[in-house]
Every structure is written in C-alpha cells, then in structure tokens.
Design an enzyme around this catalytic site. Sequence first.
Site, mmCIF file in Angstrom:
data_model
loop_
_atom_site.group_PDB
_atom_site.id
_atom_site.type_symbol
_atom_site.label_atom_id
_atom_site.label_comp_id
_atom_site.label_asym_id
_atom_site.label_seq_id
_atom_site.Cartn_x
_atom_site.Cartn_y
_atom_site.Cartn_z
ATOM 1 N N LYS A 160 51.354 4.640 -69.216
ATOM 2 C CA LYS A 160 52.049 3.903 -69.907
ATOM 3 C C LYS A 160 52.207 2.387 -69.191
ATOM 4 O O LYS A 160 53.039 1.755 -69.843
ATOM 5 C CB LYS A 160 53.622 4.560 -69.734
ATOM 6 C CG LYS A 160 53.686 5.746 -70.352
ATOM 7 C CD LYS A 160 55.171 6.405 -70.023
ATOM 8 C CE LYS A 160 55.586 7.926 -70.475
ATOM 9 N NZ LYS A 160 56.686 8.303 -70.021
ATOM 10 N N CYS A 161 51.111 2.097 -68.589
ATOM 11 C CA CYS A 161 50.965 0.843 -67.959
ATOM 12 C C CYS A 161 50.528 -0.128 -68.764
ATOM 13 O O CYS A 161 49.595 0.178 -69.736
ATOM 14 C CB CYS A 161 50.244 0.711 -66.722
ATOM 15 S SG CYS A 161 49.821 -0.632 -65.729
ATOM 16 N N GLY A 162 50.761 -1.518 -68.928
ATOM 17 C CA GLY A 162 50.192 -2.563 -69.691
ATOM 18 C C GLY A 162 48.706 -2.630 -69.225
ATOM 19 O O GLY A 162 47.995 -3.101 -70.132
ATOM 20 N N ARG A 204 46.754 -0.038 -69.194
ATOM 21 C CA ARG A 204 46.048 1.165 -69.371
ATOM 22 C C ARG A 204 44.834 0.817 -70.283
ATOM 23 O O ARG A 204 43.933 1.962 -70.554
ATOM 24 C CB ARG A 204 47.014 2.061 -70.284
ATOM 25 C CG ARG A 204 47.466 1.514 -71.620
ATOM 26 C CD ARG A 204 48.507 2.470 -72.291
ATOM 27 N NE ARG A 204 49.111 1.994 -73.224
ATOM 28 C CZ ARG A 204 50.230 1.022 -73.320
ATOM 29 N NH1 ARG A 204 50.822 0.563 -72.272
ATOM 30 N NH2 ARG A 204 50.747 0.578 -74.574
#
Length: 158
Positions: free
Chosen positions: A34-36, A38
């Site tokens: 869910k990380c920017g 990703r």
Amino acid sequence: MNIYDITVPKPNGEEYQLSEYKGKVMLIVNTATKCGLRDQFDSLEKMYEEYKDQGLVVLGFPSNQFGQEKDSGEEAQEACRMAYGVTFPMHDLIKVNGKNAHPLFNYLTDNTKGFLSSGIKWNFTKFLIDQNGNIVSRFSPKDKPESFEKDIQKVLAQ
C-alpha cells in the site's frame, strides 16, 4: 555471525536459512503493497527476471511497521503476485526497526549507514549482498532499482 546464519520466515510460517542463497547475489528489500513507492515492484520483478539466471535473487520482506501493508505475509504475497506479477521470493510480515526487529534487518542496519541514522526510514530500503554474503551497498527507498542496475551487474560479474 554472518548473513547466512540468519533464518527467515516464509509467508506460510515455515522458516529457512539464508545460506540457501550462498553463491548468489541477493537484493533484500523491505516492501509494502500500500506504499506510494509500490511501483518499484515492477522494476524489482523486471530486474529479477533479467538477472536471475546470472545469479541474482530478489528477496521481499513485507513490513507493516509504517502502516502500509496487509494483515499477513500470505495476503501481502498474494497482493504482490496478483497486482504486480511478482515471482521473486516473498516472506512473512516482519518488523524492520525497534526491539522486535527481525534479526536480518538488525544485521543489515548494524552493518550499514543510512541517512542520519542506520534505522530503516521507510518501505523499499534495499540492500545489495554479494556472492560471499558481504553487504555491498544500501539504497534508499527513493532509489529506483534501475538507478543502481550497474552496481548489480558489477557484483554479478565478480
């Protein structure tokens, strides 16, 4: 102690020693679906596909320490496979900082310097390990894999 003495968890809870990768070049990455950042999964997978026959293995270690991961390692692995086509080995959810940090990340951070401190600052911190288990380089979360591809090529050629 060296990196090959460390035991790591698979998404299903089984464990194995990193000595399984003795003689290979490892790129160890703490990940989050869910990380920017990703989108780096795509670059990591491309690099793995391009260089795995030359001895590169990318190892993904999901962590929810920054609040950007699924509830379990199996869910994270499934998300990586479905959304990003990841085929490189993924592991169970671990902690990368603090008193409960996994021994692998304690080892990596104790033996490298980060910006301002040795701790993991964010998802997608990457560590390049040579065929003999030596830490060659540490790359920040913002360092895209293609920016250090020449470093990987150089280590693979050794």
